[in-house]
Enzyme design. Structure first.
Site, short mmCIF file in Angstrom:
data_model
loop_
_atom_site.label_atom_id
_atom_site.label_comp_id
_atom_site.label_asym_id
_atom_site.label_seq_id
_atom_site.Cartn_x
_atom_site.Cartn_y
_atom_site.Cartn_z
N GLN A 181 27.90 19.51 -8.86
CA GLN A 181 27.21 18.96 -10.02
C GLN A 181 28.15 18.97 -11.22
OE1 GLN A 181 22.85 19.39 -11.07
NE2 GLN A 181 23.15 21.25 -9.88
N CYS A 210 19.47 18.36 -17.32
CA CYS A 210 19.48 19.71 -17.87
C CYS A 210 19.19 19.67 -19.38
CB CYS A 210 20.83 20.37 -17.62
SG CYS A 210 20.94 22.05 -18.27
N GLY A 219 10.79 20.10 -8.29
CA GLY A 219 9.87 20.70 -9.24
C GLY A 219 8.69 21.44 -8.64
N GLY A 260 14.42 24.72 -5.90
CA GLY A 260 15.27 25.44 -6.81
C GLY A 260 14.86 26.88 -7.04
#
Length: 346
Positions: free
Chosen positions: A53, A83, A197, A218
């Site tokens: 990333q 972000c 999410g 995540g």
């Protein structure tokens, strides 16, 4: 996931399971441009399924960084435009770039112009500040995909507020709107749409895979790395006898730690050992973390001594004798191989 999904944490995840695409923490392009020989220290060993990333807003610097990533053997690069941290706002990258989609296009086109041929993907939110209509998101995806050839978007199903909410609040206060990502998948059937999410059960993941092309996990993996083994059992048709116990994972990781030590990788003891912290839950997990923290101190303690003491601690705590292993989330039915992408580490 900055300072969480380090090269060491990703290696732990790979020990638990090789069946996931793993994303590194976001690194600013200038860190690579100014330290071109240090990519191993940033990202660890390149392997198929590890995605680097990158963050930044300068197309030329981003292109140089992406080319370095490719030249060092990494197989895919991800442009993070989701972000919301104050640091990325100050540098006008991350989620800020959702407000200037033409800059995103320029970055990707510059990457291609310098010879970056590995896949480039984009990770974004469903909206940012007042730019939160579906029409805006649709146009954002359409512009990038039609002008750059990018065909994989990882979409966090929350918008973010750059002013007024902290990064932590941006992970919980704006409501999850999965239906927005589902609509993207319908409107762009030729693109790969991965949803991100709040996914923490195999049942919830299975539900998503009938609506989108992939799921990114995540926070659940950060808080409970062995969740990957649970997902393996449910979605990758991995037999129980082929799933590593937590004790086996610890043993393999300690071997890796010693390999990195002998290689001379310049990381502190706390950073190298941090991935082991969340492997156990419950009351025994609290005792495990307390003892692990004590082992790491003082900072000057030689790493081989920490590894030796950790091995002794594991024998004393005798997790294997208590029947530990991959934790269950009460979703034990196995639906066989699922033809979709499962990604870990946002």
């Amino acid at each position: 996931m900055v300072d969480v999904t380090t090269a060491h944490f990703l290696h732990l995840c790979r020990i638990i399971s090789p069946n996931f695409t793993l994303y590194t923490e976001m690194i600013h392009c200038n860190a690579l441009v100014y330290n071109p020989k240090d990519l191993y220290n940033f990202f660890g060993e390149p392997w198929e399924g590890k995605v680097v990333q990158l963050g930044g807003s300068d197309p030329k610097a981003m292109a140089k960084a992406a080319k370095l990533v490719q030249d060092d053997g990494y197989k895919e690069v991800n442009l993070n435009v989701g972000c919301p941290s104050p640091r990325v706002q100050k540098g006008a990258f991350g989620a800020v770039l959702m407000k200037t989609p033409n800059t995103v296009v320029e970055i990707i086109q510059e990457m291609r112009s310098v010879g970056v041929t590995i896949p480039i993907t984009v990770k974004c939110r469903i909206g940012v500040d007042e730019f939160d209509s579906y029409e805006y998101l649709y146009d954002f995806i359409k512009l990038i995909s039609t002008t750059t050839g990018v065909d994989h978007f990882i979409v966090h199903a929350r918008k973010c507020w750059l002013k007024g909410l902290s990064p932590k609040q941006n992970r919980s206060v704006p409501p999850l709107k999965y239906e927005v990502v589902y609509q993207l998948a319908k409107d762009f059937p030729n693109l790969t749409i991965t949803i991100n999410g709040g996914f923490n059960t195999t049942a919830h993941i299975r539900e998503q895979l009938s609506l989108v092309d992939g799921v990114m996990i995540g926070r659940e993996v950060m808080d409970r790395p062995m969740f990957l083994a649970t997902v393996d059992a449910s979605h990758h048709n991995v037999l129980p006898e082929n799933i590593k116990t937590t004790e086996e994972v610890v043993d393999e990781y300690l071997d890796y730690v010693m390999t990195e030590y002998e290689r001379g990788t310049p990381h502190s003891n706390s950073i190298v050992m941090a991935p082991l912290k969340m492997l156990y839950g419950g009351r025994r997990g609290k005792e495990y973390r307390r003892r692990l923290a004590a082992l790491i101190m003082p900072r000057t303690k030689p790493l081989p001594e920490i590894v030796r003491d950790m091995q002794q601690m594991m024998q004393e705590m005798d997790f294997a004798g208590s029947g530990s292993g991959a934790e269950s989330d009460n979703d034990n039915d196995n639906d066989g191989n699922v033809p979709a992408q499962l990604s870990a580490c946002a």
